[in-house]
Design a protein around this motif. Structure first.
Motif, PDB file in Angstrom:
ATOM      1  N   PHE A  92       0.820  -1.212   0.000  1.00 43.62           N
ATOM      2  CA  PHE A  92       0.000   0.000   0.000  1.00 43.62           C
ATOM      3  C   PHE A  92       0.853   1.260   0.000  1.00 43.62           C
ATOM      4  CE2 PHE A  92      -2.370  -3.513   1.795  1.00 43.62           C
ATOM      5  CZ  PHE A  92      -3.496  -3.499   0.982  1.00 43.62           C
ATOM      6  N   ASP A  93       0.256   2.340  -0.508  1.00 42.90           N
ATOM      7  CA  ASP A  93       1.011   3.560  -0.793  1.00 42.90           C
ATOM      8  C   ASP A  93       1.126   4.515   0.383  1.00 42.90           C
ATOM      9  OD1 ASP A  93       1.405   2.725  -3.403  1.00 42.90           O
ATOM     10  OD2 ASP A  93      -0.414   3.703  -4.130  1.00 42.90           O
ATOM     11  N   THR A  94       0.294   4.341   1.400  1.00 44.73           N
ATOM     12  CA  THR A  94       0.339   5.250   2.544  1.00 44.73           C
ATOM     13  C   THR A  94       0.415   4.459   3.841  1.00 44.73           C
ATOM     14  OG1 THR A  94      -2.070   5.333   2.895  1.00 44.73           O
ATOM     15  CG2 THR A  94      -1.117   6.901   1.306  1.00 44.73           C
ATOM     16  N   LEU A  95       0.954   5.094   4.860  1.00 44.53           N
ATOM     17  CA  LEU A  95       1.026   4.464   6.176  1.00 44.53           C
ATOM     18  C   LEU A  95      -0.369   4.259   6.744  1.00 44.53           C
ATOM     19  CD1 LEU A  95       2.679   3.411   8.553  1.00 44.53           C
ATOM     20  CD2 LEU A  95       2.912   5.785   9.353  1.00 44.53           C
ATOM     21  N   GLU A  96      -1.252   5.187   6.469  1.00 42.41           N
ATOM     22  CA  GLU A  96      -2.620   5.082   6.987  1.00 42.41           C
ATOM     23  C   GLU A  96      -3.321   3.841   6.426  1.00 42.41           C
ATOM     24  OE1 GLU A  96      -0.976   8.860   7.646  1.00 42.41           O
ATOM     25  OE2 GLU A  96      -1.251   7.850   5.700  1.00 42.41           O
ATOM     26  N   ARG A  97      -3.216   3.632   5.127  1.00 41.65           N
ATOM     27  CA  ARG A  97      -3.836   2.457   4.505  1.00 41.65           C
ATOM     28  C   ARG A  97      -3.142   1.176   4.978  1.00 41.65           C
ATOM     29  NH1 ARG A  97      -8.423   0.080   2.605  1.00 41.65           N
ATOM     30  NH2 ARG A  97      -8.029  -1.205   0.746  1.00 41.65           N
TER      31      ARG A  97
ATOM     32  N   ARG B 105      10.885   0.591   4.158  1.00 36.46           N
ATOM     33  CA  ARG B 105      10.957   0.515   2.694  1.00 36.46           C
ATOM     34  C   ARG B 105      10.802   1.880   2.040  1.00 36.46           C
ATOM     35  NH1 ARG B 105       6.377   0.835  -0.490  1.00 36.46           N
ATOM     36  NH2 ARG B 105       4.352   0.590   0.526  1.00 36.46           N
ATOM     37  N   THR B 106      10.299   2.852   2.786  1.00 41.71           N
ATOM     38  CA  THR B 106      10.138   4.196   2.238  1.00 41.71           C
ATOM     39  C   THR B 106      11.249   5.141   2.708  1.00 41.71           C
ATOM     40  OG1 THR B 106       8.557   4.724   4.024  1.00 41.71           O
ATOM     41  CG2 THR B 106       7.652   4.006   1.906  1.00 41.71           C
ATOM     42  N   GLY B 107      12.321   4.577   3.225  1.00 41.30           N
ATOM     43  CA  GLY B 107      13.528   5.353   3.453  1.00 41.30           C
ATOM     44  C   GLY B 107      13.721   5.962   4.820  1.00 41.30           C
ATOM     45  N   LYS B 108      12.892   5.633   5.787  1.00 38.68           N
ATOM     46  CA  LYS B 108      13.078   6.188   7.128  1.00 38.68           C
ATOM     47  C   LYS B 108      14.273   5.518   7.811  1.00 38.68           C
ATOM     48  CE  LYS B 108       9.480   8.845   6.813  1.00 38.68           C
ATOM     49  NZ  LYS B 108       9.652  10.312   6.628  1.00 38.68           N
ATOM     50  N   SER B 109      14.945   6.272   8.662  1.00 41.62           N
ATOM     51  CA  SER B 109      16.080   5.732   9.403  1.00 41.62           C
ATOM     52  C   SER B 109      15.591   4.876  10.565  1.00 41.62           C
ATOM     53  CB  SER B 109      16.945   6.867   9.953  1.00 41.62           C
ATOM     54  OG  SER B 109      16.240   7.573  10.977  1.00 41.62           O
ATOM     55  N   LYS B 110      16.490   4.070  11.112  1.00 39.44           N
ATOM     56  CA  LYS B 110      16.113   3.261  12.272  1.00 39.44           C
ATOM     57  C   LYS B 110      15.724   4.144  13.460  1.00 39.44           C
ATOM     58  CE  LYS B 110      18.791  -0.886  11.225  1.00 39.44           C
ATOM     59  NZ  LYS B 110      19.857  -1.798  11.694  1.00 39.44           N
ATOM     60  N   GLU B 111      16.401   5.258  13.609  1.00 41.69           N
ATOM     61  CA  GLU B 111      16.076   6.180  14.705  1.00 41.69           C
ATOM     62  C   GLU B 111      14.661   6.731  14.549  1.00 41.69           C
ATOM     63  OE1 GLU B 111      18.841   6.280  12.866  1.00 41.69           O
ATOM     64  OE2 GLU B 111      20.262   5.537  14.373  1.00 41.69           O
ATOM     65  N   GLU B 112      14.294   7.083  13.317  1.00 42.67           N
ATOM     66  CA  GLU B 112      12.937   7.585  13.054  1.00 42.67           C
ATOM     67  C   GLU B 112      11.895   6.495  13.285  1.00 42.67           C
ATOM     68  OE1 GLU B 112      13.363  10.945   9.606  1.00 42.67           O
ATOM     69  OE2 GLU B 112      13.958   8.904   9.063  1.00 42.67           O
ATOM     70  N   ILE B 113      12.210   5.287  12.858  1.00 40.51           N
ATOM     71  CA  ILE B 113      11.279   4.176  13.041  1.00 40.51           C
ATOM     72  C   ILE B 113      11.082   3.880  14.529  1.00 40.51           C
ATOM     73  CG2 ILE B 113      10.942   1.696  12.666  1.00 40.51           C
ATOM     74  CD1 ILE B 113      12.500   2.074   9.992  1.00 40.51           C
TER      75      ILE B 113
ATOM     76  N   ALA C 218       3.650  -4.031  10.453  1.00 39.64           N
ATOM     77  CA  ALA C 218       3.436  -3.482   9.111  1.00 39.64           C
ATOM     78  C   ALA C 218       3.966  -2.058   9.005  1.00 39.64           C
ATOM     79  CB  ALA C 218       1.953  -3.533   8.755  1.00 39.64           C
ATOM     80  N   SER C 219       3.845  -1.294  10.079  1.00 40.17           N
ATOM     81  CA  SER C 219       4.335   0.093  10.071  1.00 40.17           C
ATOM     82  C   SER C 219       5.847   0.145   9.941  1.00 40.17           C
ATOM     83  CB  SER C 219       3.899   0.807  11.356  1.00 40.17           C
ATOM     84  OG  SER C 219       2.502   0.952  11.413  1.00 40.17           O
ATOM     85  N   VAL C 220       6.549  -0.720  10.682  1.00 40.65           N
ATOM     86  CA  VAL C 220       8.013  -0.760  10.568  1.00 40.65           C
ATOM     87  C   VAL C 220       8.413  -1.085   9.136  1.00 40.65           C
ATOM     88  CG1 VAL C 220      10.112  -1.980  11.250  1.00 40.65           C
ATOM     89  CG2 VAL C 220       8.419  -1.367  12.983  1.00 40.65           C
TER      90      VAL C 220
ATOM     91  N   ALA D 151      11.001 -10.258  12.906  1.00 42.14           N
ATOM     92  CA  ALA D 151      12.209  -9.445  12.729  1.00 42.14           C
ATOM     93  C   ALA D 151      12.692  -9.500  11.278  1.00 42.14           C
ATOM     94  CB  ALA D 151      13.308  -9.929  13.674  1.00 42.14           C
ATOM     95  N   GLY D 152      12.629 -10.687  10.682  1.00 38.93           N
ATOM     96  CA  GLY D 152      13.071 -10.840   9.295  1.00 38.93           C
ATOM     97  C   GLY D 152      12.217 -10.063   8.315  1.00 38.93           C
ATOM     98  N   SER D 153      10.913  -9.986   8.592  1.00 36.46           N
ATOM     99  CA  SER D 153      10.037  -9.225   7.699  1.00 36.46           C
ATOM    100  C   SER D 153      10.408  -7.746   7.708  1.00 36.46           C
ATOM    101  CB  SER D 153       8.573  -9.418   8.109  1.00 36.46           C
ATOM    102  OG  SER D 153       8.269  -8.783   9.337  1.00 36.46           O
ATOM    103  N   MET D 154      10.832  -7.253   8.858  1.00 34.78           N
ATOM    104  CA  MET D 154      11.282  -5.859   8.957  1.00 34.78           C
ATOM    105  C   MET D 154      12.635  -5.673   8.277  1.00 34.78           C
ATOM    106  SD  MET D 154      10.377  -5.343  12.980  1.00 34.78           S
ATOM    107  CE  MET D 154       8.735  -5.666  13.621  1.00 34.78           C
ATOM    108  N   ALA D 155      13.523  -6.627   8.504  1.00 31.80           N
ATOM    109  CA  ALA D 155      14.878  -6.525   7.950  1.00 31.80           C
ATOM    110  C   ALA D 155      14.865  -6.497   6.429  1.00 31.80           C
ATOM    111  CB  ALA D 155      15.729  -7.686   8.456  1.00 31.80           C
TER     112      ALA D 155
END
Length: 264
Positions: free
Chosen positions: A114-119, A152-160, A145-147, A227-231
């Protein structure tokens, strides 16, 4: 979805193994195989794809339920929990207030489609609510799912990390070294998702994240699947590991993976 599937397969031999508590272990054994984590990851993905990405709540949930039933009956001995195993066989399927980590281990495709975090959060919630409609079960699916979406949309680990702590209230202050000595088997979302997120945040590459997760012990296949799904969303998965995943899964699963990859 390779990340979740690989985490499941790699973690499977070490489930209930309280002795490992180390990152030094064979990544694959001859006996390493997929479990219910992989089966339901595939099922949720296919349910979403069959419904269509723009489907509403009722249609999406019905499609996910149908897919989970089909896949659950196709692989009846994959290692389902007692309540979920009974749910698969019931004619009238109703949610049962579970806060088990099954809602988080099967949600990985949602983070990509999906294209947005909300969706993303909305569909993650729906995918949980068909069985795991307890607030903690929903949080587990939404946070995972949010992580994935943020990574995948480029946020840093600190931001996540900051987002997850603020939005879901998980305690991410402990390190893997602090968690590991006393961590025991815990099949709840609240006892799995914060630890899985920590394994991802500390990991230096995909394999290192998986090794972090398995080294904690406990419900190692599900912990590593989450954890693997996030990685996967943050690091590149070596082709050699993808080949191992395909070698240890089935043709019908490969068809869903290929369909997912095309849509993604």
């Amino acid at each position: 979805m390779y990340g979740a599937i690989l985490g499941d397969i790699i973690g499977q031999p070490y489930e209930f193994d309280i002795e490992i508590k180390s990152k030094k272990f064979p990544l694959f054994r001859k006996s390493s195989h997929f479990t219910d984590d992989t089966v339901m990851t595939i099922a949720v993905c296919e349910g979403i794809l069959n419904a269509g990405l723009s489907a509403g709540e009722e249609e999406m949930k019905a499609s996910i339920v149908k897919s989970m039933e089909i896949w659950g009956k196709k692989y009846p001995f994959a290692g389902y929990g007692g309540m979920f195993g009974r749910w698969i066989m019931q004619e009238n399927k109703e949610p049962y207030k579970s806060y088990g980590n099954g809602s988080a281990m099967r949600v990985s495709s949602v983070g990509w489609l999906f294209d947005t975090l909300e969706r993303t959060r909305e569909v993650a919630r729906w995918s949980s609510e068909v069985t795991h409609n307890h607030i903690e079960g929903i949080k587990g699916a939404e946070s995972t799912a949010s992580v994935i979406f943020l990574a995948r949309t480029g946020k840093s680990k600190e931001e996540i990390k900051a987002f997850i702590q603020k939005e879901f209230g998980y305690d991410l202050s402990r390190t893997c070294d602090q968690i590991r000595p006393l961590y025991l088997f815990d099949s709840s979302c609240q006892g799995t998702c914060p630890e899985a997120i920590t394994c991802f945040i500390e990991g230096t590459d995909f394999e290192d994240v998986i090794r972090n997760a398995v080294s904690l012990g406990g419900d190692s296949d599900t912990l590593a699947a989450i954890a693997g799904s996030m990685a996967e969303a943050f690091f590149e998965i070596p082709e050699s590991l993808k080949k191992e995943a395909l070698k240890r899964t089935t043709k019908d699963m490969h068809e869903v993976i290929e369909r997912f990859e095309k849509v993604r």
